[in-house]
Motif scaffolding. Structure first.
Motif, short mmCIF file in Angstrom:
data_model
loop_
_atom_site.label_atom_id
_atom_site.label_comp_id
_atom_site.label_asym_id
_atom_site.label_seq_id
_atom_site.Cartn_x
_atom_site.Cartn_y
_atom_site.Cartn_z
N ILE A 18 46.48 43.09 52.06
CA ILE A 18 45.56 42.85 53.08
C ILE A 18 46.70 43.93 55.07
CG2 ILE A 18 45.77 40.31 53.36
CD1 ILE A 18 48.31 40.26 54.55
N LEU A 19 45.55 44.03 55.77
CA LEU A 19 46.24 45.00 56.93
C LEU A 19 46.67 43.83 58.27
CD1 LEU A 19 46.41 47.83 57.77
CD2 LEU A 19 43.96 48.05 58.40
N LEU A 20 47.74 44.19 58.58
CA LEU A 20 48.31 44.11 59.67
C LEU A 20 47.66 44.61 60.70
CD1 LEU A 20 51.01 41.74 58.46
CD2 LEU A 20 48.69 41.41 58.22
N LYS A 21 46.78 43.62 61.76
CA LYS A 21 46.91 44.88 63.02
C LYS A 21 47.52 44.14 64.29
CE LYS A 21 42.36 46.90 61.66
NZ LYS A 21 41.48 47.60 61.34
N ASN A 22 47.59 44.60 64.93
CA ASN A 22 48.16 44.14 66.34
C ASN A 22 50.07 43.38 66.51
OD1 ASN A 22 48.57 43.41 69.62
ND2 ASN A 22 47.36 41.67 68.62
N VAL A 23 50.38 44.62 65.65
CA VAL A 23 51.75 43.64 64.82
C VAL A 23 53.21 44.89 66.55
CG1 VAL A 23 53.23 43.41 63.54
CG2 VAL A 23 50.98 43.69 62.71
N SER A 24 53.73 44.22 66.55
CA SER A 24 54.86 44.91 67.62
C SER A 24 56.24 44.92 67.06
CB SER A 24 54.65 44.34 68.84
OG SER A 24 54.01 42.98 68.91
N ASP A 25 57.11 45.86 67.08
CA ASP A 25 58.16 45.29 66.68
C ASP A 25 58.28 45.32 65.67
OD1 ASP A 25 59.74 45.68 69.21
OD2 ASP A 25 58.35 43.67 69.83
N PHE A 26 57.59 46.41 64.50
CA PHE A 26 58.03 46.48 63.64
C PHE A 26 57.59 47.78 62.46
CE2 PHE A 26 56.56 45.80 58.60
CZ PHE A 26 56.88 44.76 58.19
N ASN A 27 59.03 48.09 62.18
CA ASN A 27 59.40 49.33 61.56
C ASN A 27 59.67 49.10 60.19
OD1 ASN A 27 60.66 51.67 60.34
ND2 ASN A 27 60.49 52.65 62.25
N ALA A 28 58.79 49.74 59.22
CA ALA A 28 59.36 48.67 57.46
C ALA A 28 60.70 49.95 57.54
CB ALA A 28 58.23 49.53 56.60
N LYS A 29 60.93 51.29 57.82
CA LYS A 29 61.96 51.61 57.42
C LYS A 29 63.46 51.54 58.02
CE LYS A 29 64.62 56.29 58.41
NZ LYS A 29 65.08 56.79 57.34
N HIS A 30 63.19 50.62 59.70
CA HIS A 30 64.21 50.12 60.31
C HIS A 30 64.73 48.94 59.92
CE1 HIS A 30 63.79 52.74 63.91
NE2 HIS A 30 64.03 53.23 62.51
N ILE A 31 63.41 47.84 59.08
CA ILE A 31 63.95 46.77 58.33
C ILE A 31 64.44 47.13 57.11
CG2 ILE A 31 62.38 44.55 57.70
CD1 ILE A 31 60.44 45.33 59.48
N PHE A 32 63.82 47.61 55.93
CA PHE A 32 64.90 47.59 55.05
C PHE A 32 65.62 48.32 55.09
CE2 PHE A 32 60.30 46.71 54.34
CZ PHE A 32 60.09 44.99 53.69
N GLU A 33 65.90 49.27 55.72
CA GLU A 33 67.02 50.48 55.20
C GLU A 33 68.20 50.67 56.56
OE1 GLU A 33 66.47 54.71 55.20
OE2 GLU A 33 64.54 54.70 53.96
N CYS A 34 68.42 48.32 57.00
CA CYS A 34 69.37 48.35 57.99
C CYS A 34 70.62 47.48 56.75
CB CYS A 34 68.21 47.43 59.16
SG CYS A 34 68.08 46.18 58.55
N GLY A 35 70.56 47.05 55.61
CA GLY A 35 72.10 46.56 55.01
C GLY A 35 71.31 45.06 54.88
N GLN A 36 70.90 44.48 54.81
CA GLN A 36 70.06 43.08 54.89
C GLN A 36 69.62 42.58 53.91
OE1 GLN A 36 66.76 41.36 57.48
NE2 GLN A 36 66.30 43.15 57.82
N CYS A 37 68.99 43.94 53.11
CA CYS A 37 68.74 43.25 52.15
C CYS A 37 68.64 44.73 50.92
CB CYS A 37 66.54 42.58 52.31
SG CYS A 37 65.89 43.72 52.06
N PHE A 38 68.25 44.63 49.70
CA PHE A 38 69.08 45.23 48.66
C PHE A 38 67.80 45.72 47.73
CE2 PHE A 38 72.81 42.56 50.30
CZ PHE A 38 73.18 44.37 50.44
#
Length: 298
Positions: A18-38
DNA sequence: TTGCAGGGGTCAA
DNA sequence: TTGACCCCTGCA
């Protein structure tokens, strides 16, 4: 065209996802690399292949668009919308937290961070493993643990392993678990499995408790101290009034706010007063900021 | 090449 | 309040 609308987000069906449009405040790098998940792999195209809730997806963000592969509307609606915390307005959070230049810089730096709503069981074991450990080692141990006891999933000619459920772990014993190289934490994992299996610890019940009680309950599990408990509360139980204090958070809070050496308790008190119910979000922005810029590290 | 400190804490003394 | 703890990396 077939599409689905959830809050402001419009989801379109594409080939294999699926492709999501109109999503604000979403950066995959920041989400996955901020230490919350492994449990993710960064791919060559800067997308992230993520294992969660017994499934494998591939996530790529580009401005206001987010592409999720290996999924469909049903799973998006039932799993990923919540997991990715897409129902939350992060602009409001950023506004509340932007009380000074330090926070403004940290927020700008970590733009697009979202706190995932992970599975409490997986988060419990993952953060027991995280104690006095390094991220690559933590990720490897969790991966080995999943390979040993999880279920296999094939995706793009690769084999992935789901995080083992309590049922998957019915045969697990200490000598086996030691091969996941979690060292002295293995005995804590065994005990945690046992406590959850016997119902001495009920994670769903803990999730419904208030933060203070929930933290107290989680600390009954060996290997779970105040920091690990706070991570579980923040990353899987939506307790956003927590501010997990590890060496990085201690250093950055001392350097940017308190301007002196402080005890862990003082750091937590400061965060509670300053950030209140938004402490967890503040923690994520600051943590990412501190680590990327190596702030506070002499 | 070898040795040693130390890491995104916790526990027990 | 302090040292030990698995395992591994980085660095003399």
């Amino acid at each position: 065209m077939d599409y689905l609308k959830l809050s402001n987000i419009v989801a379109e069906e594409i080939e294999d996802g699926i492709l999501l449009k109109n999503v604000s405040d979403f950066n995959a790098k920041h989400i996955f690399e901020c230490g919350q998940c492994f449990r993710w792999d960064k791919e060559e195209d800067d997308s992230y292949t993520v294992i969660a809730f017994g499934k494998v997806i591939n996530v790529k963000s580009n401005g206001n668009e987010v592409r999720i592969l290996n999924t469909d509307f049903k799973d998006f609606k039932e799993i990923w919308f919540e997991y990715l915390d897409l129902g939350r307005d992060y602009s409001r959070i950023k506004e509340v937290l932007s009380t000074d230049d330090t926070m403004k810089s940290a927020i700008k730096y970590g733009e697009g961070i979202r706190i995932l709503k992970q599975d409490p069981w997986e988060t419990l074991i993952s953060f027991i493993i995280s104690a006095n450990n390094r991220i690559p080692m933590i990720a490897r141990s969790i991966s080995l643990f999943s390979q040993m006891y999880g279920q296999t999933i094939n995706y793009n000619d690769k084999v992935y392993y789901t995080f083992p459920t309590i049922k998957d772990l019915s045969e697990a014993d200490l000598s086996d678990i030691k091969s996941c190289k979690a060292g002295f934490r293995c005995k804590y994992i065994i005990k945690a499995i046992e406590m959850v299996r016997k119902g001495e610890i009920n994670l769903e019940k803990i999730k419904s408790m208030k933060t203070i009680e929930a933290e107290k309950e989680l600390k009954k599990i060996p290997g779970v101290g105040i920091k690990v408990a706070n991570c579980i509360l923040l990353f899987s139980m939506q307790k956003y009034d927590t501010y997990p204090v590890d060496v990085w958070m201690k250093r950055i809070t001392e350097e940017l706010f308190l301007k002196r050496k402080s005890k862990t308790g003082e750091i937590s008190d400061f965060a509670q007063k300053r950030f209140g119910d938004f402490s967890g979000f503040a923690q994520e922005y600051l943590f990412y900021y501190a680590r990327e810029l190596k702030i506070g590290k002499s």
